[in-house]
Design a protein around this motif. Structure first.
Motif, PDB file in Angstrom:
ATOM      1  N   TYR A  34       4.307   8.576 -18.064  1.00 19.71           N
ATOM      2  CA  TYR A  34       3.901   9.451 -19.154  1.00 19.71           C
ATOM      3  C   TYR A  34       4.968  10.506 -19.471  1.00 19.71           C
ATOM      4  N   LYS A  36       8.233   9.907 -19.332  1.00 20.40           N
ATOM      5  CA  LYS A  36       9.195   9.178 -20.164  1.00 20.40           C
ATOM      6  C   LYS A  36       8.630   8.913 -21.553  1.00 20.40           C
ATOM      7  N   LEU A  37       7.334   8.551 -21.607  1.00 20.10           N
ATOM      8  CA  LEU A  37       6.706   8.291 -22.912  1.00 20.10           C
ATOM      9  C   LEU A  37       6.678   9.555 -23.763  1.00 20.10           C
TER      10      LEU A  37
END
Length: 265
Positions: A34, A36-37
């Motif tokens: 999450y 990285k997202l």
């Protein structure tokens, strides 16, 4: 087999060990995903904002944010910072300034070498919210600060000379032309008026500052110890500020996992 699985799924890079609970590893993987997202989503939003501004042309609204520079060139003169020295992110070192090795300039401090130069030696520490600046009345009023000097929080050092191994107390003020000789101390809140000379090994205090007494061997030793402590503390702050956002996020994840698993972190 376990080793190859860890390599395949990246558990090793996430700090997993054979004793790590599966739930902890999953939480760590989920948090990393999450993170990285979220980065991808934010970058996409920034790209869309730039594209929209380009389409709007001269009608586009741009929010202007203060861009602070802790080390700033002025009049074609850039500060020179020695190896191992640290300048806090919200400090300001400007213009014709030279700082030696293993020195530090702390939070909110201003070292402004605009109309004259400032020279600071090795292992010297200028603490929070201090102001160091210069004058150009006679053309000779630069500021020179020696090595192993401690300048306390909120002090004002204006166009003067501070020799090696001296201590300037919290909130003290040194005016134009002052000379603080080697191994001297100016007490907190004192004002050393224009052109005064503080002889080596003396303690001055008051407003206007005057000699109080000679410094004891214990006080000189304490001053040396204080400089050494400030040096170690500066290294800790510098190391923390050097961490990337990814480093901080990983530490946060590791701390949470350790606490969930009942370990002290």
């Amino acid at each position: 087999r376990r080793r190859s699985d860890e390599a395949c799924f990246g558990f090793g890079s996430l700090g997993a060990t054979p004793s790590t609970k599966p739930s902890s590893v999953l939480r760590q993987m989920s948090s990393t995903f999450y993170t990285k997202l979220g980065l991808i989503v934010r970058q996409t939003g920034q790209a869309l904002d730039r594209a929209g501004s380009a389409l709007q042309g001269s009608l586009a609204y741009h929010e202007r944010l203060l861009r602070h520079r802790s080390i700033m060139k002025l009049y074609n003169k850039s500060p020179a910072i020695g190896d191992g020295s640290w300048v806090a992110p919200d400090a300001a070192v400007i213009g014709d300034v030279t700082i030696g090795k293993n020195s530090s300039v702390w939070y909110g401090t201003v070292v402004r070498g605009d109309v004259n130069y400032i020279k600071i030696g090795d292992d010297t520490h200028i603490l929070d919210r201090a102001v160091v600046h210069v004058a150009k009345i006679s053309g000779k009023e630069a500021t020179e600060i020696g090595s192993r000097v401690s300048i306390g929080s909120g002090a004002i050092v204006h166009a003067c000379t501070i020799e090696d191994d001296s201590v300037i107390g919290t909130g003290a003020t040194l005016l134009n032309g002052v000379v603080v000789e080697k191994g001297s101390m100016v007490a907190a809140g004192s004002v050393v008026t224009q052109g005064k000379r503080v002889p080596s090994g003396e303690l001055w205090a008051g407003n206007p500052a005057r000699k109080v007494r000679a410094l004891s061997e214990a006080e000189l030793a304490a001053a040396k110890s204080s400089v050494e402590s400030q040096a170690e503390l500066a290294k800790s702050h510098a190391a923390e500020w050097a961490k990337s956002a990814e480093d901080l996020e990983l530490e946060k994840i590791q701390r949470k996992i350790a606490l969930d698993d009942g370990f002290n972190y």
